[in-house]
Design a protein around this motif. Sequence first.
Motif, PDB file in Angstrom:
ATOM      1  N   ASN A  45       0.832  -1.212   0.000  1.00  0.00           N
ATOM      2  CA  ASN A  45       0.000   0.000   0.000  1.00  0.00           C
ATOM      3  C   ASN A  45       0.862   1.256   0.000  1.00  0.00           C
ATOM      4  O   ASN A  45       0.550   2.231  -0.685  1.00  0.00           O
ATOM      5  CB  ASN A  45      -0.940   0.019   1.206  1.00  0.00           C
ATOM      6  N   GLU A  48       2.296   1.726  -3.517  1.00  0.00           N
ATOM      7  CA  GLU A  48       1.279   2.224  -4.445  1.00  0.00           C
ATOM      8  C   GLU A  48       0.945   3.688  -4.167  1.00  0.00           C
ATOM      9  O   GLU A  48       0.710   4.459  -5.094  1.00  0.00           O
ATOM     10  CB  GLU A  48       0.027   1.352  -4.374  1.00  0.00           C
ATOM     11  N   GLY A  49       0.934   4.065  -2.895  1.00  0.00           N
ATOM     12  CA  GLY A  49       0.693   5.465  -2.536  1.00  0.00           C
ATOM     13  C   GLY A  49       1.784   6.377  -3.062  1.00  0.00           C
ATOM     14  O   GLY A  49       1.506   7.466  -3.583  1.00  0.00           O
ATOM     15  N   LYS A  50       3.027   5.932  -2.950  1.00  0.00           N
ATOM     16  CA  LYS A  50       4.151   6.725  -3.456  1.00  0.00           C
ATOM     17  C   LYS A  50       4.090   6.859  -4.973  1.00  0.00           C
ATOM     18  O   LYS A  50       4.367   7.919  -5.526  1.00  0.00           O
ATOM     19  CB  LYS A  50       5.484   6.104  -3.035  1.00  0.00           C
ATOM     20  N   LYS A  51       3.707   5.770  -5.653  1.00  0.00           N
ATOM     21  CA  LYS A  51       3.607   5.808  -7.116  1.00  0.00           C
ATOM     22  C   LYS A  51       2.512   6.766  -7.562  1.00  0.00           C
ATOM     23  O   LYS A  51       2.685   7.536  -8.502  1.00  0.00           O
ATOM     24  CB  LYS A  51       3.352   4.415  -7.686  1.00  0.00           C
ATOM     25  N   SER A  52       1.363   6.728  -6.876  1.00  0.00           N
ATOM     26  CA  SER A  52       0.270   7.615  -7.270  1.00  0.00           C
ATOM     27  C   SER A  52       0.618   9.072  -6.963  1.00  0.00           C
ATOM     28  O   SER A  52       0.267   9.977  -7.735  1.00  0.00           O
ATOM     29  CB  SER A  52      -1.039   7.220  -6.591  1.00  0.00           C
ATOM     30  N   ALA A  53       1.330   9.317  -5.866  1.00  0.00           N
ATOM     31  CA  ALA A  53       1.757  10.685  -5.543  1.00  0.00           C
ATOM     32  C   ALA A  53       2.742  11.199  -6.586  1.00  0.00           C
ATOM     33  O   ALA A  53       2.650  12.359  -7.027  1.00  0.00           O
ATOM     34  CB  ALA A  53       2.385  10.730  -4.153  1.00  0.00           C
ATOM     35  N   ALA A  55       2.954  10.226  -9.715  1.00  0.00           N
ATOM     36  CA  ALA A  55       2.205  10.456 -10.953  1.00  0.00           C
ATOM     37  C   ALA A  55       1.427  11.767 -10.875  1.00  0.00           C
ATOM     38  O   ALA A  55       1.366  12.524 -11.853  1.00  0.00           O
ATOM     39  CB  ALA A  55       1.260   9.293 -11.219  1.00  0.00           C
ATOM     40  N   PHE A  56       0.846  12.063  -9.715  1.00  0.00           N
ATOM     41  CA  PHE A  56       0.111  13.315  -9.533  1.00  0.00           C
ATOM     42  C   PHE A  56       1.041  14.518  -9.676  1.00  0.00           C
ATOM     43  O   PHE A  56       0.715  15.487 -10.372  1.00  0.00           O
ATOM     44  CB  PHE A  56      -0.565  13.338  -8.161  1.00  0.00           C
ATOM     45  N   HIS A  57       2.214  14.459  -9.040  1.00  0.00           N
ATOM     46  CA  HIS A  57       3.165  15.568  -9.125  1.00  0.00           C
ATOM     47  C   HIS A  57       3.649  15.768 -10.565  1.00  0.00           C
ATOM     48  O   HIS A  57       3.809  16.898 -11.011  1.00  0.00           O
ATOM     49  CB  HIS A  57       4.355  15.348  -8.190  1.00  0.00           C
ATOM     50  N   LYS A  58       3.860  14.673 -11.267  1.00  0.00           N
ATOM     51  CA  LYS A  58       4.301  14.773 -12.651  1.00  0.00           C
ATOM     52  C   LYS A  58       3.215  15.422 -13.517  1.00  0.00           C
ATOM     53  O   LYS A  58       3.508  16.252 -14.371  1.00  0.00           O
ATOM     54  CB  LYS A  58       4.669  13.392 -13.187  1.00  0.00           C
ATOM     55  N   SER A  59       1.962  15.060 -13.281  1.00  0.00           N
ATOM     56  CA  SER A  59       0.871  15.660 -14.060  1.00  0.00           C
ATOM     57  C   SER A  59       0.731  17.150 -13.746  1.00  0.00           C
ATOM     58  O   SER A  59       0.442  17.957 -14.637  1.00  0.00           O
ATOM     59  CB  SER A  59      -0.449  14.936 -13.805  1.00  0.00           C
TER      60      SER A  59
END
Length: 149
Positions: A45, A48-53, A55-59
């Motif tokens: 978990n 996955e949280g780090k990956k989604s964070a 991805a959000f910062h990159k966007s």
Amino acid sequence: MKVILKADVKGHGKKGELINASDGYAKNYLIPKGLAVLADKTAINDMEGKKSAAAFHKSQELKHAKELAEKIEGVSVTFVAKAGAGGRLFGSITAKDVAEKLKEEHHIDIDKKKIQLPDGIKMLGTTNVKIKIYPDVAATLKVVVGEGK
């Protein structure tokens, strides 16, 4: 045994990847050296949280880069320089000069390394200069050079 890598391990994977390693290799090398952690529910978990964070910062960075590109497309900077016969400048206008003028006139702060002007501007007139803001995001700035006294 499933483990999550905390660092790049040659031949096995990159940091943040979930891999299947042999029990002995994981217990005797990867985990004791701090190269991996056991892949339990909380670790998965967290990964996955780090990956989604990320991805959000990159966007968000991409969004800001596109906004900046639109802002740059609509402006131009003007220089006054001495010129000789045929409109050739004495000296040249460099990427550093363009960056300073852009900040001075329009309050847009761009790193001079992102301005693609390898030889500088050496002639009077209008030149379109490409500015690479982000990977796959570029803008064109209009640079006008007029003759001064």
